[in-house]
Scaffold this motif. Sequence first.
Motif, PDB file in Angstrom:
ATOM      1  N   PRO A 251       0.838  -1.216   0.000  1.00  0.00           N
ATOM      2  CA  PRO A 251       0.000   0.000   0.000  1.00  0.00           C
ATOM      3  C   PRO A 251       0.868   1.261   0.000  1.00  0.00           C
ATOM      4  N   PHE A 252       1.408   1.584  -1.156  1.00  0.00           N
ATOM      5  CA  PHE A 252       2.388   2.665  -1.250  1.00  0.00           C
ATOM      6  C   PHE A 252       1.750   4.018  -0.947  1.00  0.00           C
ATOM      7  N   TRP A 253       0.638   4.325  -1.604  1.00  0.00           N
ATOM      8  CA  TRP A 253       0.044   5.655  -1.446  1.00  0.00           C
ATOM      9  C   TRP A 253      -0.541   5.849  -0.057  1.00  0.00           C
ATOM     10  N   GLY A 254      -1.082   4.798   0.538  1.00  0.00           N
ATOM     11  CA  GLY A 254      -1.578   4.925   1.903  1.00  0.00           C
ATOM     12  C   GLY A 254      -0.468   5.226   2.894  1.00  0.00           C
TER      13      GLY A 254
ATOM     14  N   PHE B 102      -3.654  -3.699   7.784  1.00  0.00           N
ATOM     15  CA  PHE B 102      -4.951  -3.404   8.390  1.00  0.00           C
ATOM     16  C   PHE B 102      -4.766  -2.709   9.740  1.00  0.00           C
ATOM     17  N   PHE B 103      -3.873  -3.238  10.559  1.00  0.00           N
ATOM     18  CA  PHE B 103      -3.607  -2.611  11.857  1.00  0.00           C
ATOM     19  C   PHE B 103      -3.021  -1.217  11.680  1.00  0.00           C
ATOM     20  N   ALA B 104      -2.102  -1.065  10.723  1.00  0.00           N
ATOM     21  CA  ALA B 104      -1.491   0.248  10.500  1.00  0.00           C
ATOM     22  C   ALA B 104      -2.526   1.262  10.020  1.00  0.00           C
ATOM     23  N   GLY B 105      -3.455   0.842   9.157  1.00  0.00           N
ATOM     24  CA  GLY B 105      -4.480   1.759   8.675  1.00  0.00           C
ATOM     25  C   GLY B 105      -5.436   2.205   9.770  1.00  0.00           C
ATOM     26  N   VAL B 106      -5.879   1.269  10.602  1.00  0.00           N
ATOM     27  CA  VAL B 106      -6.790   1.621  11.695  1.00  0.00           C
ATOM     28  C   VAL B 106      -6.091   2.531  12.696  1.00  0.00           C
TER      29      VAL B 106
ATOM     30  N   GLY C   2      -5.087   6.211   5.919  1.00  0.00           N
ATOM     31  CA  GLY C   2      -5.520   5.056   6.715  1.00  0.00           C
ATOM     32  C   GLY C   2      -6.539   4.207   5.977  1.00  0.00           C
ATOM     33  N   GLY C   3      -7.481   4.859   5.277  1.00  0.00           N
ATOM     34  CA  GLY C   3      -8.455   4.093   4.503  1.00  0.00           C
ATOM     35  C   GLY C   3      -7.825   3.320   3.365  1.00  0.00           C
ATOM     36  N   LEU C   4      -6.819   3.910   2.705  1.00  0.00           N
ATOM     37  CA  LEU C   4      -6.144   3.197   1.619  1.00  0.00           C
ATOM     38  C   LEU C   4      -5.366   1.987   2.142  1.00  0.00           C
ATOM     39  N   MET C   5      -4.766   2.124   3.301  1.00  0.00           N
ATOM     40  CA  MET C   5      -4.027   0.983   3.859  1.00  0.00           C
ATOM     41  C   MET C   5      -4.967  -0.150   4.256  1.00  0.00           C
ATOM     42  N   VAL C   6      -6.135   0.182   4.781  1.00  0.00           N
ATOM     43  CA  VAL C   6      -7.082  -0.861   5.186  1.00  0.00           C
ATOM     44  C   VAL C   6      -7.670  -1.578   3.975  1.00  0.00           C
ATOM     45  N   SER C   7      -7.980  -0.831   2.924  1.00  0.00           N
ATOM     46  CA  SER C   7      -8.653  -1.413   1.761  1.00  0.00           C
ATOM     47  C   SER C   7      -7.712  -2.031   0.741  1.00  0.00           C
ATOM     48  N   TRP C   8      -6.406  -1.883   0.915  1.00  0.00           N
ATOM     49  CA  TRP C   8      -5.475  -2.422  -0.082  1.00  0.00           C
ATOM     50  C   TRP C   8      -5.429  -3.935   0.010  1.00  0.00           C
TER      51      TRP C   8
END
Length: 211
Positions: A31-34, A92-96, A125-131
């Motif tokens: 998840p580069f952009w997140g 997922f943990f990093a995004g939340v 955070g949303g991009l990291m969770v959804s990647w």
Amino acid sequence: MSSATVETRPRQQNPVGWLWRRFREFRRTRPFWGGLLAMIAGAPILYFPYAHLSLGGLTIAMSTTAGAGSLIIGVLMIILGLTAWFQPAVRFFAGVATILLTLVSIPVSNLAGFGLALLPGLIGGGLMVSWAPLPEPATEPAKGRRARRAKQVDNPIAQRVAAEPAATEPAKAEAVEAPTAKLPAQGAPKEPAAEPAVPQQPTAGEQEEAR
């Protein structure tokens, strides 16, 4: 000098193209952009509580009692962005955690760095969770098939094994097409046997003539 005697020079690899290909592979496998937006959001949260702005001859210090909290939140958001880059399994943990820290920074760190970290933190955070990683292709790559064919051509044993089934196929076809002897069907009615001829007895006129 003819073209046959000209020596071909090895192709020189372009370092810029090589770096761009490596960067593209790195960007597509995580998840580069997140992670980038999370690090961008952590920068203003970390900077403004310790910044000193000068307006003409007047110096304004923006450090408050929330400086320690802003330092912790900004550093954690930068670390979470790097974690999403180099450990995609915990994305997922990093995004939340990035979303929660962004929301906590609103009352703690000057309204999330005067609003500059609010949108990047929430979007990152949303991009990291959804990647999700790309599915692996099920087909064999072309290079692998070519290498396998080249090995079969170079190996005489493989050629012999591949030729044996081709040689046995015509023999099997001939055996199938060969006519077979017709056997009598079971349960078919048998032809009646010929009855023996019964000798005819002479009549009375014939007996008198014989006398």
